[in-house]
Design a protein around this motif. Sequence first.
Motif, PDB file in Angstrom:
ATOM      1  N   LYS A  15      30.290  48.936  39.176  1.00  0.00           N
ATOM      2  CA  LYS A  15      31.518  48.196  38.906  1.00  0.00           C
ATOM      3  C   LYS A  15      31.276  47.038  37.944  1.00  0.00           C
ATOM      4  CE  LYS A  15      33.715  49.293  43.341  1.00  0.00           C
ATOM      5  NZ  LYS A  15      34.329  48.739  44.576  1.00  0.00           N
ATOM      6  N   GLN A 260      45.943  45.792  38.667  1.00  0.00           N
ATOM      7  CA  GLN A 260      45.039  45.664  39.813  1.00  0.00           C
ATOM      8  C   GLN A 260      43.639  45.258  39.374  1.00  0.00           C
ATOM      9  OE1 GLN A 260      45.430  49.527  41.664  1.00  0.00           O
ATOM     10  NE2 GLN A 260      47.656  49.278  41.869  1.00  0.00           N
ATOM     11  N   ALA A 261      43.155  45.850  38.287  1.00  0.00           N
ATOM     12  CA  ALA A 261      41.831  45.490  37.775  1.00  0.00           C
ATOM     13  C   ALA A 261      41.825  44.049  37.284  1.00  0.00           C
ATOM     14  CB  ALA A 261      41.444  46.437  36.636  1.00  0.00           C
ATOM     15  N   LEU A 263      43.744  41.554  38.311  1.00  0.00           N
ATOM     16  CA  LEU A 263      43.843  40.629  39.445  1.00  0.00           C
ATOM     17  C   LEU A 263      42.494  40.405  40.119  1.00  0.00           C
ATOM     18  CD1 LEU A 263      47.226  41.746  41.088  1.00  0.00           C
ATOM     19  CD2 LEU A 263      46.769  39.685  39.731  1.00  0.00           C
ATOM     20  N   ARG A 264      41.614  41.397  40.040  1.00  0.00           N
ATOM     21  CA  ARG A 264      40.279  41.238  40.627  1.00  0.00           C
ATOM     22  C   ARG A 264      39.435  40.247  39.844  1.00  0.00           C
ATOM     23  NH1 ARG A 264      40.910  46.931  41.682  1.00  0.00           N
ATOM     24  NH2 ARG A 264      39.836  47.495  39.747  1.00  0.00           N
ATOM     25  N   GLU A 265      39.815  39.972  38.597  1.00  0.00           N
ATOM     26  CA  GLU A 265      39.043  39.077  37.733  1.00  0.00           C
ATOM     27  C   GLU A 265      39.636  37.667  37.658  1.00  0.00           C
ATOM     28  OE1 GLU A 265      36.208  39.934  36.100  1.00  0.00           O
ATOM     29  OE2 GLU A 265      36.262  41.905  37.055  1.00  0.00           O
ATOM     30  N   SER A 267      41.241  34.178  39.437  1.00  0.00           N
ATOM     31  CA  SER A 267      41.243  33.396  40.670  1.00  0.00           C
ATOM     32  C   SER A 267      42.675  33.172  41.158  1.00  0.00           C
ATOM     33  CB  SER A 267      40.570  32.038  40.445  1.00  0.00           C
ATOM     34  OG  SER A 267      41.385  31.198  39.647  1.00  0.00           O
ATOM     35  N   SER A 268      42.824  33.020  42.458  1.00  0.00           N
ATOM     36  CA  SER A 268      44.151  32.826  43.058  1.00  0.00           C
ATOM     37  C   SER A 268      44.831  31.569  42.536  1.00  0.00           C
ATOM     38  CB  SER A 268      44.027  32.762  44.585  1.00  0.00           C
ATOM     39  OG  SER A 268      43.507  33.965  45.106  1.00  0.00           O
ATOM     40  N   MET A 290      49.400  44.084  44.841  1.00  0.00           N
ATOM     41  CA  MET A 290      48.532  43.395  45.783  1.00  0.00           C
ATOM     42  C   MET A 290      48.764  43.996  47.171  1.00  0.00           C
ATOM     43  SD  MET A 290      49.338  39.490  44.498  1.00  0.00           S
ATOM     44  CE  MET A 290      47.874  38.725  45.202  1.00  0.00           C
TER      45      MET A 290
END
Length: 343
Positions: A15, A260-261, A263-265, A267-268, A290
């Motif tokens: 990944k 989706q990809a 959002l994984r990178e 920060s909230s 999400m």
Amino acid sequence: MANTPEKAGEKTKTKLRPVDQAAILLMSLGEQDAAEILKHMGPKEVQRIGAAMTQLNNVQQTDVQAVMGNFLEEVRTLTGLGVGADGYIRKMLVTALGEDKANGLIDRILLGGNTTGLDTLKWMDARSVADIIRNEHPQIQAIVIAYLDADQSAEILTYFPEKVRLDIMMRVASLDTVQPSALQELNDILEKQFSGNAASQTKAMGGYKVAAEIMNNLDGSIEADLMDSIKEVDEDMGNQIQDLMFVFENLKDVEDRGIQALLREVSSEVLIVALKGADDELKEKIFKNMSKRAAELLRDDLETKPPMRLADVEAAQKEILTTARRMADSGEIMLGGGGEAMV
């Protein structure tokens, strides 16, 4: 040697981003060998890999094994020393850096291109480049801006007055090819030791897409004012540039897997600030990609977050767009803006 589930000729799935894989490989080689490899890379490649190296921490042994295994699998495709090397080098660089970033490096290594005075500007900070070209003819300034990477060019433009920015950007958008004599004149401006012979053919440079990429990298307020000014002078040019731009609201056109990809990178905290300036359609696009629990928490955070300064919201949106463009460059996601796919 430990047994692995992969068959000969198969790559190990990981990944890790391509640039992280390159960083792990170089760090595994040791300082001296890594330094020798970096000497052959351009400034952007060095900067990206160097940044990736500084961010690596707690790298799993399985990741290192996967990176080294994939590299050795690439080496195995060689038919012998010097035989089939061009194809191997191309594949390795594209895998490590992404196709766009690798192309310039491939040209220098495989096609024997010489470093020109223009290339030295890529190693300089934006203010220094702006000072060098400040008193040059506007067409020369436009050629420099079109030649450099969009993010560097955008930063350089911030050191010019508004009217000068407008003139340069309109010239960039109008550029198509550049004559060898013009490139030679530009090289002569720079230090003599970096001057190179002019290319024998005209070079494609500039155009609406380059202008759009530069505009994408400008701060929100500067970009908006500059776009308004361009449209006042030439509305058709402004519309064509705008159609090619990818702005924060265009994220709603990205496919769900890409969101989706992304959002994984991200920060909230950055996402919350960025969405304070987004419309409901884009917010719903984010929520639906999400988990139900994460979406509920994000909704609550957005409702309780106090009003934010516009500059902070734009900065957060720019950070997310920078991540999105990086992922698009490496082929991880596809950005859709202005009615056509951008990769």
